[in-house]
Write a protein that holds these residues in place. Structure first.
Motif, short mmCIF file in Angstrom:
data_model
loop_
_atom_site.label_atom_id
_atom_site.label_comp_id
_atom_site.label_asym_id
_atom_site.label_seq_id
_atom_site.Cartn_x
_atom_site.Cartn_y
_atom_site.Cartn_z
N UNK A 1 19.12 -1.15 85.61
CA UNK A 1 18.44 -1.57 86.85
C UNK A 1 18.59 -3.06 87.07
N UNK A 2 17.89 -3.57 88.10
CA UNK A 2 18.10 -4.99 88.41
C UNK A 2 16.79 -5.76 88.54
N UNK A 3 15.92 -5.57 87.58
CA UNK A 3 14.68 -6.34 87.53
C UNK A 3 15.05 -7.82 87.31
N UNK A 4 14.59 -8.72 88.22
CA UNK A 4 15.04 -10.12 88.12
C UNK A 4 14.64 -10.79 86.81
N UNK A 5 13.42 -10.50 86.29
CA UNK A 5 12.98 -11.11 85.03
C UNK A 5 13.89 -10.64 83.89
N UNK A 6 14.20 -9.33 83.86
CA UNK A 6 15.07 -8.79 82.81
C UNK A 6 16.45 -9.44 82.89
N UNK A 7 16.93 -9.65 84.11
CA UNK A 7 18.25 -10.27 84.30
C UNK A 7 18.27 -11.68 83.69
N UNK A 8 17.20 -12.44 83.91
CA UNK A 8 17.11 -13.80 83.35
C UNK A 8 17.14 -13.73 81.83
#
Ligand code: NAP
Length: 285
Positions: free
Chosen positions: A40-47
């Motif tokens: 998925x593309x959760x912004x916090x996870x991406x960081x």
């Protein structure tokens, strides 16, 4: 005014050490590698995932990213984990949490080979931590312990209070402090008399997930205060679980947010990946 515990500087030292050891290992033909899986593309996870990739580069550890769509099925993710378990180039596997609703986090964690479980979330590793005979420590509690050690304050015989009892932070943190002969109290949302209990702590670890939850009247003069909290405020700023400005007037030592526990978590992940590579290749630690 308390002393600041500089997590960024301490994490940089740990990463330098890992980089040096990983380079030595590579000369013997063993390359440490970390597979990071994000669904998925959760912004916090991406960081978080990007930071982990950057840390791998700095530490001479190969990184392999698997970015899967939000709609990924549990079966497909489990198949990927199986493939990574069998891949000798992969020393450590990290599946970024949280996962989408259709996937059971417990099933995925259980599917990771314990030897590659660099988060130390697998029941086998949790059990090993419990009995004090472990290969890896969970990254955030291990980082907190390293920060406590940096103060020169010995845990032995001290009153330690951990606020929070999650499987990834609170419980293992308490266990590590116990292994170091601290006298440990774990607090949670049903705890009565929290303020009084916290005021007795020589070492106070806050892992609650509520901004500025720990106020100055909850802290003993001179205590070591470790703030695990990472709360995003409406203005976009990161804020810990501790009311930093007020508590630093009372505490002896305190971690800032950002720049405290956060960088240590990633540094410990690098150390675990290196340990995993050694373990799988039967290299003495
Ligand atoms: P969590 O699973 O939500 O656990 C929070 C704990 O706080 C629970 O045990 C809860 O008690 C307790 N709690 C909530 N309200 C309370 C209250 N009023 N009084 C006493 N205890 C209370 O969170 P987590 O995963 O452990 O994470 C905690 C914080 O650390 C979050 O801000 C998270 O973002 C941060 N974190 C940071 C890092 C890092 O690298 N810096 C890593 C992991 C987590 P109950 O069990 O009774 O509900």
């Amino acid at each position: 005014m308390s002393n600041l515990i500089d997590g960024k500087a301490i994490a940089a030292r740990v990463k330098e050490e890992v980089a040096r050891e990983a380079a030595e290992l590579a000369q013997r033909g063993i390359r440490a590698g970390l597979a990071v899986v994000i669904v998925g593309d959760d912004p916090a996870s991406r960081i978080y995932v990007n930071n982990k990739k950057k840390a791998c580069e700095a530490c001479n550890i190969r990184s392999y990213e698997y970015a899967l769509p939000e709609s990924t099925s549990e079966e497909d993710l489990l198949a990927l984990v199986e493939k990574l378990n069998a891949d000798p180039a992969v020393s450590g596997i990290l599946v970024q949490l949280p996962l989408p609703r259709q996937i059971s986090e417990q099933k995925v964690i259980a599917a990771i080979s314990p030897e590659k479980d660099v988060d130390a979330f697998h029941a086998v590793n949790v059990g090993k931590i419990m009995i004090g005979d472990f290969d890896f420590l969970p990254c955030t509690p291990a980082g907190c312990l390293e920060l406590i050690d940096s103060t020169g304050v010995s845990v032995e015989g001290k009153r330690c209070v951990v606020i929070g009892r999650s499987n990834i932070v609170g419980k293992p943190m308490a266990m590590l402090l116990l292994h170091r002969n601290g006298t440990v109290t774990i607090c949670h949302s049903k705890t009565r008399g929290l303020r009084e209990i916290c005021r007795e702590a020589d070492i106070l670890v806050a892992a609650v997930g509520k901004p500025k939850f720990v106020t100055a009247d909850m802290v003993k003069e001179g205590a070591v205060v470790i703030d695990v909290g990472m709360n995003r405020l409406e203005n976009g700023k990161l804020c810990g679980d501790v009311d930093f400005d007020a508590v630093r007037e009372v505490a002896g030592w305190i971690t800032p947010v950002p720049g405290g526990v956060g960088p240590m978590t990633i540094a410990m992940l690098m150390r675990n990946t290196l340990s995993a590579a050694k373990l799988q290749n039967r290299v003495q630690a």
